[in-house]
Design a protein around this motif. Structure first.
Motif, PDB file in Angstrom:
ATOM      1  N   ALA A 164     -24.833 -45.982  -1.071  1.00 24.57           N
ATOM      2  CA  ALA A 164     -23.489 -45.397  -1.019  1.00 24.57           C
ATOM      3  C   ALA A 164     -23.564 -43.957  -0.492  1.00 24.57           C
ATOM      4  CB  ALA A 164     -22.853 -45.425  -2.410  1.00 24.57           C
ATOM      5  N   ASP A 165     -24.605 -43.234  -0.916  1.00 27.72           N
ATOM      6  CA  ASP A 165     -24.818 -41.887  -0.381  1.00 27.72           C
ATOM      7  C   ASP A 165     -25.041 -41.937   1.129  1.00 27.72           C
ATOM      8  OD1 ASP A 165     -24.597 -40.845  -2.906  1.00 27.72           O
ATOM      9  OD2 ASP A 165     -26.760 -40.674  -3.233  1.00 27.72           O
ATOM     10  N   ALA A 166     -25.867 -42.892   1.566  1.00 29.20           N
ATOM     11  CA  ALA A 166     -26.160 -43.021   2.993  1.00 29.20           C
ATOM     12  C   ALA A 166     -24.891 -43.325   3.783  1.00 29.20           C
ATOM     13  CB  ALA A 166     -27.200 -44.115   3.219  1.00 29.20           C
ATOM     14  N   ARG A 167     -24.033 -44.187   3.228  1.00 26.26           N
ATOM     15  CA  ARG A 167     -22.768 -44.494   3.904  1.00 26.26           C
ATOM     16  C   ARG A 167     -21.894 -43.237   4.011  1.00 26.26           C
ATOM     17  NH1 ARG A 167     -19.721 -48.467   5.420  1.00 26.26           N
ATOM     18  NH2 ARG A 167     -20.946 -50.126   4.503  1.00 26.26           N
ATOM     19  N   PHE A 168     -21.900 -42.440   2.956  1.00 23.91           N
ATOM     20  CA  PHE A 168     -21.107 -41.210   2.963  1.00 23.91           C
ATOM     21  C   PHE A 168     -21.617 -40.274   4.073  1.00 23.91           C
ATOM     22  CE2 PHE A 168     -20.659 -36.773   1.609  1.00 23.91           C
ATOM     23  CZ  PHE A 168     -19.277 -36.686   1.513  1.00 23.91           C
ATOM     24  N   PHE A 169     -22.957 -40.126   4.154  1.00 27.73           N
ATOM     25  CA  PHE A 169     -23.519 -39.271   5.203  1.00 27.73           C
ATOM     26  C   PHE A 169     -23.133 -39.799   6.584  1.00 27.73           C
ATOM     27  CE2 PHE A 169     -27.213 -38.557   2.054  1.00 27.73           C
ATOM     28  CZ  PHE A 169     -26.522 -37.528   1.434  1.00 27.73           C
ATOM     29  N   TRP A 170     -23.224 -41.101   6.758  1.00 24.78           N
ATOM     30  CA  TRP A 170     -22.905 -41.735   8.043  1.00 24.78           C
ATOM     31  C   TRP A 170     -21.448 -41.466   8.427  1.00 24.78           C
ATOM     32  CZ3 TRP A 170     -24.981 -44.290  12.118  1.00 24.78           C
ATOM     33  CH2 TRP A 170     -24.157 -45.134  12.863  1.00 24.78           C
ATOM     34  N   ASP A 171     -20.564 -41.707   7.483  1.00 21.53           N
ATOM     35  CA  ASP A 171     -19.131 -41.520   7.772  1.00 21.53           C
ATOM     36  C   ASP A 171     -18.799 -40.059   8.075  1.00 21.53           C
ATOM     37  OD1 ASP A 171     -18.713 -44.214   7.376  1.00 21.53           O
ATOM     38  OD2 ASP A 171     -18.090 -43.998   5.282  1.00 21.53           O
ATOM     39  N   GLN A 172     -19.383 -39.147   7.308  1.00 20.77           N
ATOM     40  CA  GLN A 172     -19.110 -37.728   7.522  1.00 20.77           C
ATOM     41  C   GLN A 172     -19.678 -37.238   8.857  1.00 20.77           C
ATOM     42  OE1 GLN A 172     -17.140 -35.689   5.504  1.00 20.77           O
ATOM     43  NE2 GLN A 172     -16.699 -37.703   4.651  1.00 20.77           N
ATOM     44  N   LEU A 185     -20.172 -38.929  11.589  1.00 19.28           N
ATOM     45  CA  LEU A 185     -19.454 -39.477  12.740  1.00 19.28           C
ATOM     46  C   LEU A 185     -18.170 -38.718  13.044  1.00 19.28           C
ATOM     47  CD1 LEU A 185     -19.890 -43.353  12.397  1.00 19.28           C
ATOM     48  CD2 LEU A 185     -20.874 -41.834  14.134  1.00 19.28           C
ATOM     49  N   LYS A 186     -17.710 -37.950  12.081  1.00 18.63           N
ATOM     50  CA  LYS A 186     -16.473 -37.202  12.301  1.00 18.63           C
ATOM     51  C   LYS A 186     -16.659 -36.042  13.278  1.00 18.63           C
ATOM     52  CE  LYS A 186     -14.540 -38.255   7.724  1.00 18.63           C
ATOM     53  NZ  LYS A 186     -14.115 -37.671   6.420  1.00 18.63           N
ATOM     54  N   VAL A 187     -17.908 -35.615  13.453  1.00 19.32           N
ATOM     55  CA  VAL A 187     -18.191 -34.487  14.345  1.00 19.32           C
ATOM     56  C   VAL A 187     -19.038 -34.987  15.514  1.00 19.32           C
ATOM     57  CG1 VAL A 187     -19.207 -32.186  14.535  1.00 19.32           C
ATOM     58  CG2 VAL A 187     -18.181 -32.920  12.374  1.00 19.32           C
ATOM     59  N   PRO A 188     -18.570 -34.868  16.759  1.00 19.10           N
ATOM     60  CA  PRO A 188     -19.364 -35.313  17.908  1.00 19.10           C
ATOM     61  C   PRO A 188     -20.688 -34.548  17.993  1.00 19.10           C
ATOM     62  CG  PRO A 188     -17.097 -34.888  18.542  1.00 19.10           C
ATOM     63  CD  PRO A 188     -17.252 -34.349  17.152  1.00 19.10           C
ATOM     64  N   THR A 201     -27.265 -32.818  11.113  1.00 17.74           N
ATOM     65  CA  THR A 201     -26.439 -33.841  10.462  1.00 17.74           C
ATOM     66  C   THR A 201     -26.854 -33.997   9.011  1.00 17.74           C
ATOM     67  OG1 THR A 201     -27.945 -35.640  11.093  1.00 17.74           O
ATOM     68  CG2 THR A 201     -26.161 -35.109  12.636  1.00 17.74           C
ATOM     69  N   GLU A 202     -25.959 -34.539   8.212  1.00 20.51           N
ATOM     70  CA  GLU A 202     -26.253 -34.794   6.804  1.00 20.51           C
ATOM     71  C   GLU A 202     -27.357 -35.833   6.654  1.00 20.51           C
ATOM     72  OE1 GLU A 202     -25.018 -33.286   4.235  1.00 20.51           O
ATOM     73  OE2 GLU A 202     -23.445 -32.102   5.191  1.00 20.51           O
ATOM     74  N   MET A 203     -27.350 -36.842   7.538  1.00 22.91           N
ATOM     75  CA  MET A 203     -28.319 -37.924   7.430  1.00 22.91           C
ATOM     76  C   MET A 203     -29.743 -37.419   7.624  1.00 22.91           C
ATOM     77  SD  MET A 203     -28.252 -41.230   6.794  1.00 22.91           S
ATOM     78  CE  MET A 203     -26.782 -42.036   7.447  1.00 22.91           C
ATOM     79  N   VAL A 204     -29.972 -36.596   8.640  1.00 20.39           N
ATOM     80  CA  VAL A 204     -31.315 -36.063   8.868  1.00 20.39           C
ATOM     81  C   VAL A 204     -31.683 -35.066   7.773  1.00 20.39           C
ATOM     82  CG1 VAL A 204     -32.713 -34.668  10.445  1.00 20.39           C
ATOM     83  CG2 VAL A 204     -31.277 -36.498  11.338  1.00 20.39           C
ATOM     84  N   LEU A 216     -24.297 -43.532  20.518  1.00 17.36           N
ATOM     85  CA  LEU A 216     -23.681 -44.808  20.908  1.00 17.36           C
ATOM     86  C   LEU A 216     -22.310 -44.969  20.262  1.00 17.36           C
ATOM     87  CD1 LEU A 216     -26.776 -47.210  20.672  1.00 17.36           C
ATOM     88  CD2 LEU A 216     -25.597 -46.454  22.758  1.00 17.36           C
ATOM     89  N   ALA A 217     -22.214 -44.590  18.971  1.00 14.77           N
ATOM     90  CA  ALA A 217     -20.937 -44.721  18.266  1.00 14.77           C
ATOM     91  C   ALA A 217     -19.878 -43.791  18.848  1.00 14.77           C
ATOM     92  CB  ALA A 217     -21.135 -44.429  16.779  1.00 14.77           C
TER      93      ALA A 217
END
Length: 770
Positions: free
Chosen positions: A352-360, A362-365, A423-426, A442-443
């Motif tokens: 769920a944390d990973a999904r949050f990072f992913w979604d956040q 993607l909001k910034v190019p 990014t949050e993910m990295v 890609l996204a």
């Protein structure tokens, strides 16, 4: 013969330290045994989360007796000399020494010192406390309750406690985790083994160990290794780490296969799990299918990073499944249901944390994140990551046409290649840098080649890692590595000995593999001029430029005047903000770049040697100077190797080496170089037929070699050199070089120099071994 068994039983040892600790224990103990004269037949170390163990077989029961002869003073020497000799030799009186006669010294005293060997267990007991007390853990700790003021005695430091002065005792034993017991036995197979008695900071050795923490925690008395391993197995402890790995791998594969799935194998994760358990129990859990829309690498990394779990994939499609494999250190009564449920809850939260990072994220190019790289310092002398991206961007655009890439795509990929660092993910999973950047690109609608280059620009990261082949990826990956090397060479931060904090050896080897795998024609010297100039320009802010010394000209290292002029103009142009230092830039770049090309040569030797090539052939080509086109160097080396494997090549090399040795000796003796053109008229008038033939053959071969080298047809150039062989053989068979006639001798030496120069068009034969 007697065997030694040692076990150090403690709290959990970190998995990453276990293998090295086992090797260190084996090295330290066996080294001490050999130093004491106790040779052994075999030694094997073991590590589990709670113990380090060592079995040494085939030891002698005692040290060998030693006999030493020590020479003393002459008979009749002063009493003080005699008394000193008696004391040093451990004699009761001089009467215990022999008197021997020597033709040179006359009569003198000789002491024969015999030392009986000690029992092996006493020797072991003597050195073992030092081995344990000074064990080289990467990190260690102290533990235990502070001693009471009445019993304190460490280090001899006096302090006042209340109204009393007490002595503080030294620090408690340092170990990676609290050490609970020491097992040490020694003895022959057919007899009862004995405990080797010693203590380490109050912890006494014995013959007792303990089984699994939960399933068999009781004390176990053991004698030797076979007894020890068998009893531990009954107490739910698998001693051998390789066997634990094998058990985990096979059970995981079987469990996956039963569900129509396949294990995503991970050697590092397998080793880590084997270091976390003493009795592996493999279980399977599930997670919500909704998480499968995240990149598979994100799911796998989250499960591996947080719970040390293996991912599973569908055997038919290869897509990630919503299942995972976990390894427990417990054979639970409920068949692991509670353990699985607990892991599922944790993994659900982590995903769920990973999904949050992913979604956040993607909001910034990605393009909008590049500015944030200004906040990340790459190196204090080289500026920020943003400045580094600018350098890579510029270099990738220049390299693009040379590697067949679209320049706009290469520049775009270079611009975005480091953006995922913010990014949050990295931030959560640093190992995903590059890869997650590809997914974000890609996204967000970036070109597929650009996205792929973002992922691949770090490659290859090791000798087994894949080499980029897509042209855009090649341009960016090569720019990244060449910029890294040029910049760190510019500031003098180069590898020294075994130290390479910035992984510059890996970067150079990566650049070499990219160039060779893709058959690229890249002139390294000029390719790195621009990033070097930018790096030096950045350094002005840190007043470092004054510390860099000038060096000899490039032409002395085989580079043409045209090459030098082009490179100087590039450096001057890029250093336009500091025109007063333009000359310094040129001098600095000459010195640093020549050194960097030599570094590339060393890395190329390593790479080619691993593929079976001879390092001396690489030296023979590099020593010609001006060699910075790696692909052409390799082709020359390959052609040279094939040529020398032929009879013509081997015989010609012998002749050329003979000529070179004669020249070296005579030039040293005469204090001059014989580098003038040979006088053919003198050869016609006074020379032998073999001289005339050699002169004409060299002239003809030189022209052929020049033509073929200009066309980069090194194979045919070598064959042209083979034309020299008969004439060279005949010359040395019939012509004497060092004759009485001074002019004739000088002319023949000049002819040999002409022969040497003709072969130098292809390689320096003097560098070739054999």
């Amino acid at each position: 013969m007697p065997d030694l068994l040692l076990e150090l039983f403690s709290e959990e040892i970190p998995a990453r330290m276990q293998e090295r600790a086992g090797e260190d224990l084996k090295r330290l103990v066996t080294g001490a045994l050999v130093d004491a004269g106790l040779t052994y037949e075999g030694a094997r170390a073991f590590a589990t989360p709670r113990r380090l163990a060592l079995s040494v077989t085939g030891l002698p029961a005692r040290q060998p007796d030693t006999r030493e002869e020590r020479k003393g003073p002459r008979v009749g020497a002063p009493d003080k000399a005699t008394e000193g000799f008696v004391k040093a030799a451990g004699l009761q009186s001089i009467d215990q020494a022999k008197i021997v006669t020597d033709d040179r010294r006359g009569d003198f005293y000789l002491a024969v010192i015999k030392k009986p060997g000690r029992a092996a267990e006493k020797v072991i007991a003597a050195f073992m406390p030092e081995v344990i007390g000074n064990f080289p853990w990467p990190k260690s700790m102290r533990w235990g309750s502070p001693p009471s003021p009445e019993s304190v005695v460490v280090g001899g430091k006096k302090v006042v406690v209340g109204a009393e002065t007490v002595v503080i005792r030294p620090p408690w034993l340092r170990w990676v985790r609290p050490l609970h017991s020491i097992l040490c036995t020694f003895g022959p197979e057919t007899e009862e083994t004995a405990v080797v008695r010693f203590s380490v900071d109050g912890l006494k050795s014995g013959n007792v160990t303990h089984g699994h923490r939960f399933m068999a925690p009781g004390a176990i008395s053991v004698r030797r290794y076979d007894d020890y391993a068998a009893k531990l197995e009954k107490a739910f402890v698998v001693l051998d780490a390789e066997r634990r790995k094998d058990m985990i791998l096979h059970d995981a594969k079987d469990l996956a296969l039963a569900q129509g799935l396949a294990l995503v194998e991970d050697e590092a994760l397998l080793s880590e799990n084997a270091g976390l358990v003493e009795w592996p129990a493999v279980l399977m859990g599930t997670f919500d299918k909704a998480f499968l829309d995240l990149p598979p690498e994100v799911l796998a990394t989250a499960m591996k990073h947080h719970q040390k779990c293996f991912s599973l994939k569908h055997a038919s499609t290869g897509k990630l499944a919503n299942r995972f494999i976990l390894v427990s250190n417990l054979k639970a009564k409920d068949r692991g249901k509670a353990i699985v449920a607990g892991n599922e809850r944790v993994i659900a939260a982590r995903l769920a944390d990973a999904r949050f990072f992913w979604d956040q994220d993607l909001k910034v190019p990605l393009a909008a994140r590049v500015e944030k790289l200004k906040e990340i310092v790459f190196h204090e002398k080289l500026g920020t990551q943003y400045e580094r991206v600018e350098r890579i961007e510029c270099l990738a655009g220049e390299l693009a046409p040379k590697v067949g890439a679209d320049a706009k795509q290469a520049v775009r990929a270079a611009r975005l290649c480091k953006a995922d660092l913010v990014t949050e993910m990295v931030g959560e999973f640093p190992e995903l840098q590059g890869l997650i950047g590809k997914y974000y690109a890609l996204a967000q609608g970036e070109n597929a080649a650009v996205a792929r280059a973002i992922e691949e620009h770090y490659r290859p990261q090791g000798p087994t890692d894949a080499v980029p082949s897509n042209p855009v990826s090649v341009a960016v990956a090569l720019a990244d590595k060449l910029d890294m090397l040029a910049c760190f060479w510019a500031i003098g931060e180069t590898p020294t000995g075994s130290k390479d904090p910035y992984a510059l050896r890996r970067a150079a080897l990566g650049a070499i593999r990219i160039i060779l795998a893709n058959d690229l024609r890249i002139r390294l010297f000029s390719a790195m001029a621009k990033p070097f100039g930018r790096a030096v320009r950045s350094m002005e802010r840190y007043s470092v430029i004054e510390k860099l010394a000038a060096a000899e000209s490039l032409t002395a290292h085989g580079y043409s005047d045209k090459d030098v002029s082009e490179i100087e103009q590039t450096v001057i142009k890029d250093a336009r903000s500091l025109p007063k230092n333009a000359d310094a830039f040129i001098s600095i770049y000459r010195a640093k770049a020549i050194d960097l090309i030599s570094f590339f040569a060393d890395r190329l030797k390593v790479h080619l040697r691993e593929q079976g090539a001879r390092h001396d052939l690489i030296d023979a080509v590099f020593s010609l100077g001006g060699q910075d086109d790696l692909l052409m160097i390799v082709k020359r080396v390959e052609a040279l190797g094939r040529f020398l494997d032929s009879d013509d090549g081997a015989h010609l090399m012998t002749g050329v080496k003979r000529a070179t040795n004669i020249l070296r000796i005579e030039e040293k003796k005469d204090g001059r170089a014989y580098d003038r053109a040979p006088d053919f008229k003198l050869i016609e008038k006074q020379g032998l037929p073999e001289e005339r033939v050699l002169f004409h053959v060299i002239e003809a071969a030189e022209g052929h070699v020049d033509d073929h080298v200009a066309r980069e047809d090194f194979e045919t150039a070598m064959k042209a050199l083979a034309e020299l062989r008969p004439a060279v053989d005949a010359f040395f068979d019939h012509v004497t070089v060092n004759v009485e006639d001074r002019k004739l001798r000088e002319n023949r030496l000049n002819l040999l120099n002409r022969l040497r120069e003709a072969t130098l068009k292809v390689a320096d034969f003097s560098r070739i071994e054999g």
